[in-house]
Design a protein around this motif. Structure first.
Motif, PDB file in Angstrom:
ATOM      1  N   GLU A  46       5.152 -10.812   1.019  1.00  0.00           N
ATOM      2  CA  GLU A  46       3.895 -10.609   1.746  1.00  0.00           C
ATOM      3  C   GLU A  46       3.997  -9.438   2.719  1.00  0.00           C
ATOM      4  N   GLY A  47       5.136  -9.320   3.386  1.00  0.00           N
ATOM      5  CA  GLY A  47       5.315  -8.222   4.317  1.00  0.00           C
ATOM      6  C   GLY A  47       5.286  -6.869   3.627  1.00  0.00           C
ATOM      7  N   ILE A  48       5.985  -6.767   2.498  1.00  0.00           N
ATOM      8  CA  ILE A  48       6.006  -5.498   1.764  1.00  0.00           C
ATOM      9  C   ILE A  48       4.639  -5.202   1.168  1.00  0.00           C
ATOM     10  N   LYS A  49       3.981  -6.228   0.660  1.00  0.00           N
ATOM     11  CA  LYS A  49       2.628  -6.048   0.138  1.00  0.00           C
ATOM     12  C   LYS A  49       1.704  -5.469   1.208  1.00  0.00           C
ATOM     13  N   GLY A  50       1.814  -5.988   2.427  1.00  0.00           N
ATOM     14  CA  GLY A  50       1.001  -5.496   3.531  1.00  0.00           C
ATOM     15  C   GLY A  50       1.321  -4.044   3.862  1.00  0.00           C
ATOM     16  N   TYR A  51       2.602  -3.687   3.806  1.00  0.00           N
ATOM     17  CA  TYR A  51       2.988  -2.304   4.095  1.00  0.00           C
ATOM     18  C   TYR A  51       2.417  -1.358   3.046  1.00  0.00           C
ATOM     19  N   VAL A  76       3.444  -1.381  -7.545  1.00  0.00           N
ATOM     20  CA  VAL A  76       4.225  -1.696  -8.737  1.00  0.00           C
ATOM     21  C   VAL A  76       5.685  -1.928  -8.343  1.00  0.00           C
ATOM     22  N   GLY A  77       6.524  -2.160  -9.349  1.00  0.00           N
ATOM     23  CA  GLY A  77       7.938  -2.386  -9.102  1.00  0.00           C
ATOM     24  C   GLY A  77       8.228  -3.826  -8.692  1.00  0.00           C
ATOM     25  N   SER A  78       9.488  -4.095  -8.431  1.00  0.00           N
ATOM     26  CA  SER A  78       9.919  -5.462  -8.125  1.00  0.00           C
ATOM     27  C   SER A  78       9.224  -6.039  -6.903  1.00  0.00           C
ATOM     28  N   THR A  79       8.920  -5.207  -5.903  1.00  0.00           N
ATOM     29  CA  THR A  79       8.292  -5.729  -4.685  1.00  0.00           C
ATOM     30  C   THR A  79       6.834  -6.117  -4.898  1.00  0.00           C
ATOM     31  N   SER A  80       6.278  -5.806  -6.072  1.00  0.00           N
ATOM     32  CA  SER A  80       4.889  -6.173  -6.364  1.00  0.00           C
ATOM     33  C   SER A  80       4.786  -7.517  -7.087  1.00  0.00           C
ATOM     34  N   GLY A  86      15.337  -7.746  -5.806  1.00  0.00           N
ATOM     35  CA  GLY A  86      15.451  -6.294  -5.932  1.00  0.00           C
ATOM     36  C   GLY A  86      15.829  -5.681  -4.598  1.00  0.00           C
ATOM     37  N   THR A  87      15.496  -4.416  -4.418  1.00  0.00           N
ATOM     38  CA  THR A  87      15.783  -3.736  -3.165  1.00  0.00           C
ATOM     39  C   THR A  87      14.526  -3.707  -2.296  1.00  0.00           C
ATOM     40  N   MET A  88      14.724  -3.399  -1.028  1.00  0.00           N
ATOM     41  CA  MET A  88      13.615  -3.363  -0.063  1.00  0.00           C
ATOM     42  C   MET A  88      12.931  -1.994  -0.077  1.00  0.00           C
ATOM     43  N   MET A  89      12.754  -1.448  -1.261  1.00  0.00           N
ATOM     44  CA  MET A  89      12.160  -0.118  -1.362  1.00  0.00           C
ATOM     45  C   MET A  89      10.924  -0.182  -2.254  1.00  0.00           C
ATOM     46  N   PRO A  90       9.739  -0.177  -1.653  1.00  0.00           N
ATOM     47  CA  PRO A  90       8.503  -0.355  -2.426  1.00  0.00           C
ATOM     48  C   PRO A  90       8.182   0.854  -3.310  1.00  0.00           C
ATOM     49  N   ASP A  91       7.415   0.565  -4.352  1.00  0.00           N
ATOM     50  CA  ASP A  91       6.888   1.609  -5.231  1.00  0.00           C
ATOM     51  C   ASP A  91       5.379   1.416  -5.379  1.00  0.00           C
ATOM     52  N   LYS A 134      10.412   4.986   8.952  1.00  0.00           N
ATOM     53  CA  LYS A 134      11.044   5.160  10.257  1.00  0.00           C
ATOM     54  C   LYS A 134      10.701   4.077  11.270  1.00  0.00           C
ATOM     55  N   HIS A 135       9.830   3.141  10.887  1.00  0.00           N
ATOM     56  CA  HIS A 135       9.421   2.123  11.852  1.00  0.00           C
ATOM     57  C   HIS A 135       9.264   0.764  11.151  1.00  0.00           C
ATOM     58  N   GLY A 136       9.311  -0.296  11.931  1.00  0.00           N
ATOM     59  CA  GLY A 136       9.009  -1.624  11.414  1.00  0.00           C
ATOM     60  C   GLY A 136      10.144  -2.260  10.640  1.00  0.00           C
ATOM     61  N   PHE A 137       9.835  -3.347   9.956  1.00  0.00           N
ATOM     62  CA  PHE A 137      10.872  -4.119   9.276  1.00  0.00           C
ATOM     63  C   PHE A 137      11.461  -3.391   8.074  1.00  0.00           C
ATOM     64  N   LEU A 138      10.812  -2.315   7.609  1.00  0.00           N
ATOM     65  CA  LEU A 138      11.341  -1.520   6.495  1.00  0.00           C
ATOM     66  C   LEU A 138      12.033  -0.238   6.973  1.00  0.00           C
ATOM     67  N   LYS A 139      12.288  -0.136   8.263  1.00  0.00           N
ATOM     68  CA  LYS A 139      12.965   1.044   8.795  1.00  0.00           C
ATOM     69  C   LYS A 139      14.294   1.269   8.086  1.00  0.00           C
ATOM     70  N   TYR A 140      14.548   2.527   7.723  1.00  0.00           N
ATOM     71  CA  TYR A 140      15.734   3.005   7.008  1.00  0.00           C
ATOM     72  C   TYR A 140      15.624   2.836   5.492  1.00  0.00           C
ATOM     73  N   TYR A 141      14.544   2.255   5.016  1.00  0.00           N
ATOM     74  CA  TYR A 141      14.332   2.167   3.569  1.00  0.00           C
ATOM     75  C   TYR A 141      13.418   3.310   3.118  1.00  0.00           C
ATOM     76  N   LYS A 142      13.201   3.397   1.823  1.00  0.00           N
ATOM     77  CA  LYS A 142      12.351   4.444   1.261  1.00  0.00           C
ATOM     78  C   LYS A 142      11.226   3.819   0.452  1.00  0.00           C
ATOM     79  N   MET A 143      10.092   4.488   0.429  1.00  0.00           N
ATOM     80  CA  MET A 143       8.998   4.104  -0.451  1.00  0.00           C
ATOM     81  C   MET A 143       8.685   5.284  -1.364  1.00  0.00           C
ATOM     82  N   THR A 144       8.440   4.992  -2.638  1.00  0.00           N
ATOM     83  CA  THR A 144       8.116   6.032  -3.613  1.00  0.00           C
ATOM     84  C   THR A 144       6.713   5.836  -4.153  1.00  0.00           C
ATOM     85  N   VAL A 145       5.932   6.914  -4.157  1.00  0.00           N
ATOM     86  CA  VAL A 145       4.620   6.920  -4.800  1.00  0.00           C
ATOM     87  C   VAL A 145       4.725   7.779  -6.053  1.00  0.00           C
ATOM     88  N   HIS A 146       4.471   7.169  -7.200  1.00  0.00           N
ATOM     89  CA  HIS A 146       4.473   7.874  -8.481  1.00  0.00           C
ATOM     90  C   HIS A 146       3.062   8.428  -8.700  1.00  0.00           C
TER      91      HIS A 146
END
Length: 224
Positions: A46-51, A76-80, A86-91, A134-146
């Motif tokens: 839910e947190g990643i979905k919101g982000y 998309v990806g595992s976080t969807s 998976g990893t804490m890196m949304p797609d 750079k901020h929040g609970f996903l700080k230090y992770y990456k997000m990719t937009v295809h």
């Protein structure tokens, strides 16, 4: 011309030979010992979905109403997929009406904190825009937009993987189990390779969309 400006990036993207060779990676300045590639069994769905929804609104708000009507954003990806490890890196996917993307779309991503990393080794017209969070609970992770066309094969496989894992229990269990097994690999690249080769679901989707096996390790080495 600076390749990390919208105009500069479009010069690269419009030249297929330059696009195939282009690779740019901005290192995450993370605490010593912090592993942003860690495999996690219980992702905060839910947190990643919101982000991802927040990122959607951020990027699309920078487009005109006319241009917003022509694009489509999909998580998309595992976080969807709820319950998928998976990893804490949304797609996300940003479907565009024609390739290359408009300068306005590229500028909206740059203004939202993304940089153009490269095109996918599986499909040169699947463009990867990456954000170092750079901020929040996903700080230090990456997000990719295809960024790609709706007809793009890589995009179709991402969408089908998500939709089948959400709706068909066999697909969910197959992909989940392949990811868990792949997580035993000694490197992140090894994990990505094993995940792709060990899933019956992905093999079925590659066959469906006419995408044969590729040497992913060769294409990824030294470029991510």
């Amino acid at each position: 011309m600076d390749p990390q400006t919208a105009a500069g990036l479009l010069e690269v993207i419009k030249d297929r030979s330059k696009l195939k060779e282009y690779a740019h990676n901005e290192i995450v300045d993370k605490p010593e010992g912090f592993n942003n590639e860690e495999f996690i069994m219980d992702l905060p769905y839910e947190g990643i979905k919101g982000y991802v929804e927040y990122q959607k609104e951020t990027v699309l708000s920078k487009l005109s109403a006319e241009e917003r009507a022509t694009v489509q954003w999909e998580h998309v990806g595992s976080t969807s997929v709820k319950g998928m490890p998976g990893t804490m890196m949304p797609d996300a996917l940003l479907f565009i009406p024609e390739f290359p993307p408009s300068q306005a779309v590229v500028q909206a991503l740059l203004d939202s904190g993304y940089y153009f990393s490269r095109s996918s080794p599986l499909d040169v017209e699947d463009l990867w825009f990456v954000q170092n969070i750079k901020h929040g609970f996903l700080k230090y992770y990456k997000m990719t937009v295809h960024v790609c066309l709706r007809s793009n094969t890589a995009g179709k496989i991402l969408m089908d993987t998500r939709d089948m894992c959400r709706s068909e229990s066999w697909a969910f269990e197959d992909y989940k189990n392949s990811k868990i097994e792949a997580s035993k690999a000694k490197s992140f690249i090894g994990y990505k390779m094993a995940k792709g080769s060990g899933s019956k679901l992905l093999a079925q989707l590659r066959e469906k969309h006419g995408m044969g096996e590729m040497n992913i390790k060769k294409d990824f080495d030294g470029k991510v």
